[in-house]
Design an enzyme around this catalytic site. Structure first.
Site, PDB file in Angstrom:
ATOM      1  N   ALA A  66       0.856  -1.189   0.000  1.00 14.38           N
ATOM      2  CA  ALA A  66       0.000   0.000   0.000  1.00 14.38           C
ATOM      3  C   ALA A  66       0.890   1.237   0.000  1.00 14.38           C
ATOM      4  O   ALA A  66       2.027   1.190   0.496  1.00 14.38           O
ATOM      5  CB  ALA A  66      -0.879  -0.003   1.243  1.00 14.38           C
ATOM      6  N   GLY A 110       0.606  -5.263   0.678  1.00 17.84           N
ATOM      7  CA  GLY A 110      -0.560  -5.413  -0.195  1.00 17.84           C
ATOM      8  C   GLY A 110      -0.203  -6.064  -1.526  1.00 17.84           C
ATOM      9  O   GLY A 110      -1.066  -6.661  -2.172  1.00 17.84           O
ATOM     10  N   GLU A 113      -0.242  -9.659  -0.787  1.00  8.73           N
ATOM     11  CA  GLU A 113      -1.652 -10.045  -0.594  1.00  8.73           C
ATOM     12  C   GLU A 113      -2.409 -10.090  -1.923  1.00  8.73           C
ATOM     13  O   GLU A 113      -3.229 -10.981  -2.139  1.00  8.73           O
ATOM     14  CB  GLU A 113      -2.315  -9.062   0.378  1.00  8.73           C
ATOM     15  CG  GLU A 113      -1.747  -9.213   1.780  1.00  8.73           C
ATOM     16  CD  GLU A 113      -2.180  -8.087   2.699  1.00  8.73           C
ATOM     17  OE1 GLU A 113      -1.848  -6.917   2.417  1.00  8.73           O
ATOM     18  OE2 GLU A 113      -2.859  -8.376   3.695  1.00  8.73           O
ATOM     19  N   GLU A 133       4.226  -5.084   7.282  1.00  7.61           N
ATOM     20  CA  GLU A 133       3.353  -4.113   7.976  1.00  7.61           C
ATOM     21  C   GLU A 133       3.714  -3.943   9.440  1.00  7.61           C
ATOM     22  O   GLU A 133       3.501  -2.881  10.017  1.00  7.61           O
ATOM     23  CB  GLU A 133       1.886  -4.554   7.865  1.00  7.61           C
ATOM     24  CG  GLU A 133       1.294  -4.498   6.462  1.00  7.61           C
ATOM     25  CD  GLU A 133       1.518  -5.760   5.657  1.00  7.61           C
ATOM     26  OE1 GLU A 133       2.341  -6.611   6.062  1.00  7.61           O
ATOM     27  OE2 GLU A 133       0.874  -5.885   4.604  1.00  7.61           O
TER      28      GLU A 133
HETATM   29  N1  COA Z   1       4.478   3.350  -0.262  1.00  7.98           N
HETATM   30  C1  COA Z   1       4.857   4.547  -0.727  1.00  7.98           C
HETATM   31  N2  COA Z   1       6.040   4.762  -1.324  1.00  7.98           N
HETATM   32  C2  COA Z   1       6.869   3.704  -1.481  1.00  7.98           C
HETATM   33  C3  COA Z   1       6.539   2.427  -1.037  1.00  7.98           C
HETATM   34  C4  COA Z   1       5.270   2.264  -0.398  1.00  7.98           C
HETATM   35  N3  COA Z   1       4.834   1.068   0.028  1.00  7.98           N
HETATM   36  N4  COA Z   1       7.554   1.582  -1.309  1.00  7.98           N
HETATM   37  C5  COA Z   1       8.481   2.322  -1.933  1.00  7.98           C
HETATM   38  N5  COA Z   1       8.077   3.603  -2.037  1.00  7.98           N
HETATM   39  C6  COA Z   1       8.797   4.749  -2.636  1.00  7.98           C
HETATM   40  C7  COA Z   1       9.886   5.284  -1.740  1.00  7.98           C
HETATM   41  O1  COA Z   1       9.355   6.145  -0.769  1.00  7.98           O
HETATM   42  C8  COA Z   1      10.772   5.982  -2.747  1.00  7.98           C
HETATM   43  O2  COA Z   1      10.149   7.211  -3.108  1.00  7.98           O
HETATM   44  P1  COA Z   1      11.056   8.554  -3.280  1.00  7.98           P
HETATM   45  O3  COA Z   1      12.032   8.220  -4.384  1.00  7.98           O
HETATM   46  O4  COA Z   1      10.045   9.610  -3.660  1.00  7.98           O
HETATM   47  O5  COA Z   1      11.707   8.771  -1.965  1.00  7.98           O
HETATM   48  C9  COA Z   1      10.673   5.066  -3.969  1.00  7.98           C
HETATM   49  O6  COA Z   1       9.483   4.304  -3.807  1.00  7.98           O
HETATM   50  C10 COA Z   1      11.847   4.112  -4.102  1.00  7.98           C
HETATM   51  O7  COA Z   1      11.943   3.369  -2.896  1.00  7.98           O
HETATM   52  P2  COA Z   1      13.314   3.245  -2.060  1.00  7.98           P
HETATM   53  O8  COA Z   1      12.945   2.927  -0.645  1.00  7.98           O
HETATM   54  O9  COA Z   1      14.168   4.457  -2.268  1.00  7.98           O
HETATM   55  O10 COA Z   1      13.988   2.008  -2.800  1.00  7.98           O
HETATM   56  P3  COA Z   1      14.937   0.880  -2.146  1.00  7.98           P
HETATM   57  O11 COA Z   1      15.420   0.090  -3.309  1.00  7.98           O
HETATM   58  O12 COA Z   1      15.932   1.490  -1.238  1.00  7.98           O
HETATM   59  O13 COA Z   1      13.958  -0.013  -1.244  1.00  7.98           O
HETATM   60  C11 COA Z   1      11.932  -1.238  -0.725  1.00  7.98           C
HETATM   61  C12 COA Z   1      12.873  -0.717  -1.838  1.00  7.98           C
HETATM   62  C13 COA Z   1      10.730  -1.817  -1.464  1.00  7.98           C
HETATM   63  C14 COA Z   1      12.625  -2.317   0.093  1.00  7.98           C
HETATM   64  C15 COA Z   1      11.499  -0.060   0.188  1.00  7.98           C
HETATM   65  O14 COA Z   1      11.020   0.990  -0.623  1.00  7.98           O
HETATM   66  C16 COA Z   1      10.415  -0.404   1.181  1.00  7.98           C
HETATM   67  O15 COA Z   1      10.687  -1.013   2.204  1.00  7.98           O
HETATM   68  N6  COA Z   1       9.154   0.006   0.896  1.00  7.98           N
HETATM   69  C17 COA Z   1       8.043  -0.160   1.830  1.00  7.98           C
HETATM   70  C18 COA Z   1       7.528  -1.556   1.821  1.00  7.98           C
HETATM   71  C19 COA Z   1       6.408  -1.715   2.824  1.00  7.98           C
HETATM   72  O16 COA Z   1       6.537  -1.523   4.009  1.00  7.98           O
HETATM   73  N7  COA Z   1       5.221  -2.127   2.298  1.00  7.98           N
HETATM   74  C20 COA Z   1       4.066  -2.394   3.107  1.00  7.98           C
HETATM   75  C21 COA Z   1       3.184  -1.218   3.194  1.00  7.98           C
HETATM   76  S1  COA Z   1       1.760  -1.542   4.241  1.00  7.98           S
END
Ligand code: COA
Length: 259
Positions: A66, A110, A113, A133
């Site tokens: 999400a 999500g 999921e 989460e």
């Molecule tokens: N919601 C909103 N934005 C997200 C996102 C999410 N679930 N996952 C990634 N992004 C965004 C980041 O904020 C970043 O945006 P920015 O460039 O404007 O700062 C962009 O996507 C790239 O992500 P980044 O974290 O810089 O890449 P990374 O390669 O270092 O890490 C992940 C990738 C997927 C491991 C990391 O982004 C992450 O942990 N995301 C969240 C996952 C999560 O908790 N999902 C469950 C949500 S309930």
């Protein structure tokens, strides 16, 4: 159609849906959810489309969950209403045509999921998959606490949900969270091969198979078996069954229409 989501028809029979926010790791916001429901509805109404493939744009992510930005200052009542109306996970599970998740990278929250609400999951070897989460002080809200234990067993689901840690594609394949792992450069070709095979089968028999398999989730075994027998018998009334049997006896490929 909004450009946060791309919708194409391949070979006239395969509906390809691509979540298109690669710079945000294809995170699911309200706009994406709405566009996804719209694309599914359009493909549902198109009799030529027999199978759907869902994927994420770019090389890094299938769907990283999400959109966390939308969580800031969200009220419980808003959240509940949003999740009740047009629940995308339930819509995908109950969808009358098979849906294949083509998992091309991060498959988190999500995203995981959504993939579990699909009929099957084909993953690239670069996939990282998890339910993070708990790191936000949350739990999965798109069916993760229900579908993950059914797929991989309670212990493994609890480990993933309590730690929030990601697992790699190979482990996901070993525990049955994904059904096939392929080298990243072959993911599209292999997934479309499976999609084309399914698309060549009888649409009405596919729907009967899906409904019967899903029935097992809510029915005791004796009722599920009865449900299966009823569908099996009903299929004897279809042109497709006549065509399938005739084609076998005449030693030629069957041409199914869904009638
Ligand atoms: N919601 C909103 N934005 C997200 C996102 C999410 N679930 N996952 C990634 N992004 C965004 C980041 O904020 C970043 O945006 P920015 O460039 O404007 O700062 C962009 O996507 C790239 O992500 P980044 O974290 O810089 O890449 P990374 O390669 O270092 O890490 C992940 C990738 C997927 C491991 C990391 O982004 C992450 O942990 N995301 C969240 C996952 C999560 O908790 N999902 C469950 C949500 S309930």
């Amino acid at each position: 159609m909004s450009d946060v989501l791309l919708k194409e028809k391949l070979d006239g029979r395969v509906g390809l849906i691509t979540i298109n926010r690669p710079d945000k790791m294809n995170a699911l916001n309200g706009e994406v959810r709405c566009a996804l429901l719209g694309a599914l509805e359009a493909f549902r109404a198109d009799d030529d489309v027999r199978v759907i493939v869902l994927t994420g744009a770019g090389e890094k992510a299938f769907i990283a969950g999400a959109d966390i930005a939308e969580f800031k200052d969200a009220k419980p009542t808003q959240q509940y209403r949003a999740m009740q109306s047009g629940n995308i996970y339930s819509a995908m599970e109950a969808y009358p045509k098979p849906i294949i998740a083509m998992i091309n990278g991060y498959c988190l929250g999500g995203g995981c999921e959504l993939s579990m609400a699909c009929d099957m999951r084909i993953a690239s070897d670069r996939t990282r998959i998890g339910q993070p989460e708990i790191n936000l002080g949350l739990i999965p809200g798109g069916g993760g606490t229900q579908r993950l234990p059914r797929l991989v067993g309670e212990g493994r689901a609890m480990k993933m949900i309590y730690t929030g840690e990601m697992i790699g594609a190979e482990e996901a394949g070993r525990i049955g969270l994904v059904d096939e792992v392929v080298p990243a450069e072959q993911l599209r070709e292999r997934t479309l091969e499976i999609a084309r095979t399914i698309a060549s089968r009888s649409p009405i028999a596919l729907q009967a198979a899906k409904e019967s398999i899903l029935a097992a989730r809510r029915m005791p075994l004796d009722q599920g078996l009865q449900f299966e027998r009823a569908w099996f018998s009903l299929l004897f009334s279809t042109q497709d069954m006549d065509e399938g049997v005739s084609a076998f006896l005449e030693k030629r490929p069957a041409e199914f229409t869904g009638e």
